[in-house]
Design a protein around this motif. Structure first.
Motif, PDB file in Angstrom:
ATOM      1  N   ASP A  27       8.464  -5.957   7.893  1.00 25.34           N
ATOM      2  CA  ASP A  27       8.850  -4.565   7.624  1.00 25.34           C
ATOM      3  C   ASP A  27       7.906  -3.916   6.618  1.00 25.34           C
ATOM      4  O   ASP A  27       7.534  -2.742   6.764  1.00 25.34           O
ATOM      5  CB  ASP A  27      10.285  -4.510   7.106  1.00 25.34           C
ATOM      6  N   LEU A  28       7.511  -4.670   5.587  1.00 26.67           N
ATOM      7  CA  LEU A  28       6.562  -4.138   4.616  1.00 26.67           C
ATOM      8  C   LEU A  28       5.225  -3.828   5.293  1.00 26.67           C
ATOM      9  O   LEU A  28       4.586  -2.808   5.009  1.00 26.67           O
ATOM     10  CB  LEU A  28       6.344  -5.139   3.480  1.00 26.67           C
ATOM     11  N   HIS A  30       4.755  -3.018   8.452  1.00 28.33           N
ATOM     12  CA  HIS A  30       4.909  -1.825   9.285  1.00 28.33           C
ATOM     13  C   HIS A  30       4.866  -0.551   8.442  1.00 28.33           C
ATOM     14  O   HIS A  30       4.466   0.512   8.935  1.00 28.33           O
ATOM     15  CB  HIS A  30       6.232  -1.890  10.055  1.00 28.33           C
ATOM     16  N   GLY A  31       5.264  -0.653   7.176  1.00 34.17           N
ATOM     17  CA  GLY A  31       5.285   0.520   6.309  1.00 34.17           C
ATOM     18  C   GLY A  31       3.977   0.799   5.604  1.00 34.17           C
ATOM     19  O   GLY A  31       3.869   1.788   4.853  1.00 34.17           O
ATOM     20  N   CYS A  32       2.962  -0.036   5.827  1.00 31.59           N
ATOM     21  CA  CYS A  32       1.678   0.131   5.137  1.00 31.59           C
ATOM     22  C   CYS A  32       0.818   1.213   5.781  1.00 31.59           C
ATOM     23  O   CYS A  32       0.713   1.290   7.014  1.00 31.59           O
ATOM     24  CB  CYS A  32       0.893  -1.183   5.149  1.00 31.59           C
ATOM     25  N   ARG A  33       0.186   2.016   4.945  1.00 31.11           N
ATOM     26  CA  ARG A  33      -0.886   2.896   5.383  1.00 31.11           C
ATOM     27  C   ARG A  33      -2.200   2.118   5.302  1.00 31.11           C
ATOM     28  O   ARG A  33      -2.242   1.020   4.740  1.00 31.11           O
ATOM     29  CB  ARG A  33      -0.931   4.146   4.512  1.00 31.11           C
ATOM     30  N   ASP A  36      -3.132   0.812   1.982  1.00 33.39           N
ATOM     31  CA  ASP A  36      -2.229  -0.202   1.443  1.00 33.39           C
ATOM     32  C   ASP A  36      -2.671  -1.611   1.813  1.00 33.39           C
ATOM     33  O   ASP A  36      -2.497  -2.554   1.034  1.00 33.39           O
ATOM     34  CB  ASP A  36      -0.802   0.028   1.955  1.00 33.39           C
ATOM     35  N   ASP A 106       4.383  -9.624  14.352  1.00 36.01           N
ATOM     36  CA  ASP A 106       5.608  -9.256  15.066  1.00 36.01           C
ATOM     37  C   ASP A 106       5.815 -10.180  16.269  1.00 36.01           C
ATOM     38  O   ASP A 106       6.902 -10.706  16.503  1.00 36.01           O
ATOM     39  CB  ASP A 106       5.503  -7.798  15.523  1.00 36.01           C
ATOM     40  N   ARG A 155       5.040  -7.031  -2.330  1.00 35.86           N
ATOM     41  CA  ARG A 155       5.881  -6.023  -2.993  1.00 35.86           C
ATOM     42  C   ARG A 155       5.263  -5.575  -4.315  1.00 35.86           C
ATOM     43  O   ARG A 155       5.293  -4.383  -4.649  1.00 35.86           O
ATOM     44  CB  ARG A 155       7.290  -6.592  -3.230  1.00 35.86           C
ATOM     45  N   LEU A 158       2.378  -3.215  -3.617  1.00 35.87           N
ATOM     46  CA  LEU A 158       2.801  -1.927  -3.060  1.00 35.87           C
ATOM     47  C   LEU A 158       3.781  -1.182  -3.971  1.00 35.87           C
ATOM     48  O   LEU A 158       4.183  -0.062  -3.643  1.00 35.87           O
ATOM     49  CB  LEU A 158       3.471  -2.148  -1.695  1.00 35.87           C
ATOM     50  N   ARG A 160       6.893  -1.966  -4.472  1.00 37.18           N
ATOM     51  CA  ARG A 160       8.142  -1.882  -3.718  1.00 37.18           C
ATOM     52  C   ARG A 160       8.982  -3.130  -4.003  1.00 37.18           C
ATOM     53  O   ARG A 160       9.110  -4.022  -3.164  1.00 37.18           O
ATOM     54  CB  ARG A 160       7.864  -1.762  -2.216  1.00 37.18           C
TER      55      ARG A 160
END
Length: 287
Positions: A27-28, A30-33, A36, A106, A155, A158, A160
């Motif tokens: 999930d982390l 998938h959230g990366c630009r 990142d 994934d 985390r 990032l 997070r």
């Protein structure tokens, strides 16, 4: 004092611990630009993308995929032959974009989750592990610890934070507590009779202690306190100086993972500051 939340005790709990931290890493990712993926982490020499590549490579190999051979340069962060082998999966993916690695992870995790949730799998089943075939319960403990430490690396990079009280976090902390008698008695070099108590202040709440004694071979041996097995285990006693350290879950686990130096670890101490420093220097259990 029992650990709260408690670490998983059966195969189902260990599968859930691994699956939860692995899914969190995905999930982390998938959230990366794009930027990142290139952020440096506290794991020496590795970016966020490198962390994802490492986990992807290990889990892929455990699913039976044979990766092509790759030459690993003499990076400063690569230590020894084991470090070079670990680096292979990362080096193999260095030229690929971050989203591509996430897509591969994934796919790999879908297969891993199916394998580990197989109805025929038991704690004693022998399955591929990071160091060779081993019982499923041990493989899941090792993989939960490794993936959770790298999740925390990602985390931190990032900004997070999260999952500090997850099942995999408790597996890591239990592993540290199990190793603590040896680490305190042998690696820290404390005098016989010395008592060390570690209080974890949260979000995981826990307490453990060790008294340094002379073993049958005359070498220092760590007697674990607060086991509940004997009355004298519940109270340190009066046979030696006691030093107590209080740390948050994050501070203790980052230090134990070797990501933060003892000097940069936030803690409170009651007792001997030098003993506390030696303990913090000694408790690294993973790299």
């Amino acid at each position: 004092m029992p650990m709260h939340p408690a670490p998983p005790q059966d195969l189902r709990g260990l599968v859930q611990a691994f699956s939860q931290t692995a899914q969190a890493v995905l999930d982390l990712g998938h959230g990366c630009r794009d930027a990142d993926f290139e952020r440096e982490t506290q794991c020496p020499g590795w970016t966020v993308k490198d962390q994802l590549s490492h986990i992807t490579g290990i889990e892929s190999r455990l699913e039976g995929v044979r990766e092509p051979e790759v030459a690993v340069p003499d990076y400063a962060h690569v230590k020894g032959e084991v470090g070079r082998r670990i680096e292979e999966s990362v080096q193999l993916r260095r030229g690929r974009p971050g989203p591509d690695i996430v897509a591969e992870l994934d796919h790999v995790l879908a297969g891993r989750f199916a394998t580990l949730n197989s109805p025929g799998l038991s704690e004693e089943s022998i399955i591929p592990g990071p160091f060779g075939p081993a019982e499923a319960a041990e493989v899941l403990r090792l993989r939960s610890i490794d993936v959770w430490v790298h999740e925390q690396d990602i985390r931190q990079a990032l900004a997070r934070p999260g999952n500090l009280d997850s099942p995999a976090a408790t597996v890591f902390l239990r592993s540290l507590f199990d190793a603590l008698p040896m680490l305190v008695a042998r690696r820290a070099g404390l005098e016989l009779g010395t008592i060390v108590i570690i209080d974890v202040s949260g979000p995981i709440l826990a307490r453990t202690g060790v008294r340094v004694e002379a073993g049958a071979d005359g070498r220092p041996w760590g007697h674990k306190l607060f086991t509940g097995e004997r009355v004298e285990d519940d109270v340190p006693g009066e046979d030696g100086p006691t030093t107590s350290l209080s740390l948050s879950t994050d501070a203790l686990t980052r230090r134990a993972a070797g990501r933060v130096s003892a000097a940069d670890t936030a803690y409170q101490v009651t007792g001997d500051e030098e003993v506390a420093r030696r303990v913090l220097d000694a408790i690294v259990v993973t790299f």
